[in-house]
Scaffold this active site. Structure first.
Site, PDB file in Angstrom:
ATOM      1  N   GLY A  46       7.091   5.415   0.487  1.00 64.11           N
ATOM      2  CA  GLY A  46       8.135   4.613   1.090  1.00 64.11           C
ATOM      3  C   GLY A  46       7.071   3.004   1.450  1.00 64.11           C
ATOM      4  N   GLN A  51       3.400  -4.939   3.180  1.00 67.34           N
ATOM      5  CA  GLN A  51       2.321  -3.685   3.033  1.00 67.34           C
ATOM      6  C   GLN A  51       1.219  -4.228   2.373  1.00 67.34           C
ATOM      7  OE1 GLN A  51       5.298   0.014   3.580  1.00 67.34           O
ATOM      8  NE2 GLN A  51       2.541   0.346   4.800  1.00 67.34           N
ATOM      9  N   CYS A  94       1.508   6.507   7.594  1.00 71.10           N
ATOM     10  CA  CYS A  94       1.589   5.002   7.320  1.00 71.10           C
ATOM     11  C   CYS A  94       0.958   4.847   6.469  1.00 71.10           C
ATOM     12  CB  CYS A  94       1.802   4.116   8.584  1.00 71.10           C
ATOM     13  SG  CYS A  94       2.365   1.967   7.852  1.00 71.10           S
ATOM     14  N   LEU A  95       1.153   4.470   5.482  1.00 71.44           N
ATOM     15  CA  LEU A  95      -0.301   4.156   4.503  1.00 71.44           C
ATOM     16  C   LEU A  95      -0.437   2.408   4.969  1.00 71.44           C
ATOM     17  CD1 LEU A  95       1.969   4.428   1.360  1.00 71.44           C
ATOM     18  CD2 LEU A  95       0.521   5.538   2.473  1.00 71.44           C
ATOM     19  N   HIS A 136      11.410   3.234   9.542  1.00 73.54           N
ATOM     20  CA  HIS A 136       9.984   3.231   9.211  1.00 73.54           C
ATOM     21  C   HIS A 136       9.788   2.381   8.413  1.00 73.54           C
ATOM     22  CE1 HIS A 136       5.384   4.690   9.298  1.00 73.54           C
ATOM     23  NE2 HIS A 136       5.780   3.551   8.285  1.00 73.54           N
ATOM     24  N   GLU A 137      10.632   1.632   7.632  1.00 70.33           N
ATOM     25  CA  GLU A 137      10.373   0.607   6.568  1.00 70.33           C
ATOM     26  C   GLU A 137      11.076  -0.485   7.354  1.00 70.33           C
ATOM     27  OE1 GLU A 137       8.062   1.098   4.826  1.00 70.33           O
ATOM     28  OE2 GLU A 137       8.118   3.228   3.923  1.00 70.33           O
ATOM     29  N   HIS A 140       8.748  -2.324   9.383  1.00 74.15           N
ATOM     30  CA  HIS A 140       7.621  -3.120   8.708  1.00 74.15           C
ATOM     31  C   HIS A 140       8.284  -4.572   8.516  1.00 74.15           C
ATOM     32  CE1 HIS A 140       4.804  -0.088   7.761  1.00 74.15           C
ATOM     33  NE2 HIS A 140       5.038   0.719   7.542  1.00 74.15           N
TER      34      HIS A 140
END
Ligand code: K1U
Ligand code: ZN
Length: 172
Positions: A46, A51, A94-95, A136-137, A140
């Protein structure tokens, strides 16, 4: 399509609240295409636009397992309409916080509504990894990173680890 660098903590842009998209245009689709390329290049499942430094309400996701064909989903202006009370723990990554994994509890099912790649309205329930990933996204988009749910000690350790790794990477 362009692979764009993914911002890591403690970059202050990750704390910004993303803005709604007024209409799904070719520019929005170009952003989504770049996001998918960037997500695949980083081995993610994702990615939120913020990000890659674009604080707008756009998310991409591909939950296909290894060996399965790609199955990209696009979310513009996603909203949670309803969630169930039951919380489920999941070990998240998480990236933007590379190589840090920890458990977060979230509602196990959520009903979401969003615009897709073509600007069409979709309303559906998400469960399992889909429910974890969309929540989660969507965090962000509110400037929240999963480590914000951890203890201060764990959060500070995570940020230090990422900063150190980034310094080593920059030094070659
Ligand atoms: O937001 C992101 O940085 C993407 C993130 C999504 C996510 C993963 C796991 C739980 C919640 C949200 C990632 O893709 S991190 C990479 C990762 O953990 C992973 C990659 C492939 C398969 C499974 C996990
Ligand atoms: Zn993340």
């Amino acid at each position: 399509m362009t692979i764009r660098p993914i911002l890591t903590v403690p970059n202050p842009i990750l704390k910004e609240v993303s803005k709604p998209v007024e209409a799904v245009t070719d520019d929005t689709r170009k952003l989504m295409d770049d996001m998918v390329e960037s997500m695949y290049a980083a081995n993610g499942i994702g990615l939120a636009a913020v990000q890659i430094g674009e604080p707008v309400n756009v998310i991409v996701m591909d939950l296909a397992r290894d060996g399965e064909p790609p199955n990209v989903k696009y979310f513009v202006n996603p909203e949670i309409l309803e969630d169930v009370e039951a919380l489920k723990p999941y070990e998240e990554g998480c990236l933007s916080v590379p190589d840090v994994f920890d458990t977060v509890e979230r509602p196990e099912r959520v009903q979401i509504t969003y615009l897709d790649y073509n600007g069409a309205r979709v309303t559906e329930w998400a469960e399992g990894l889909y429910a974890v990933c969309i929540q989660h996204e969507m965090d962000h988009l509110k400037g929240i990173v999963f480590i914000d749910y951890l203890s201060r000690l764990k959060r500070e350790r995570a940020v230090k680890k990422v900063v150190k790794a980034e310094k080593l990477k920059a030094a070659g």
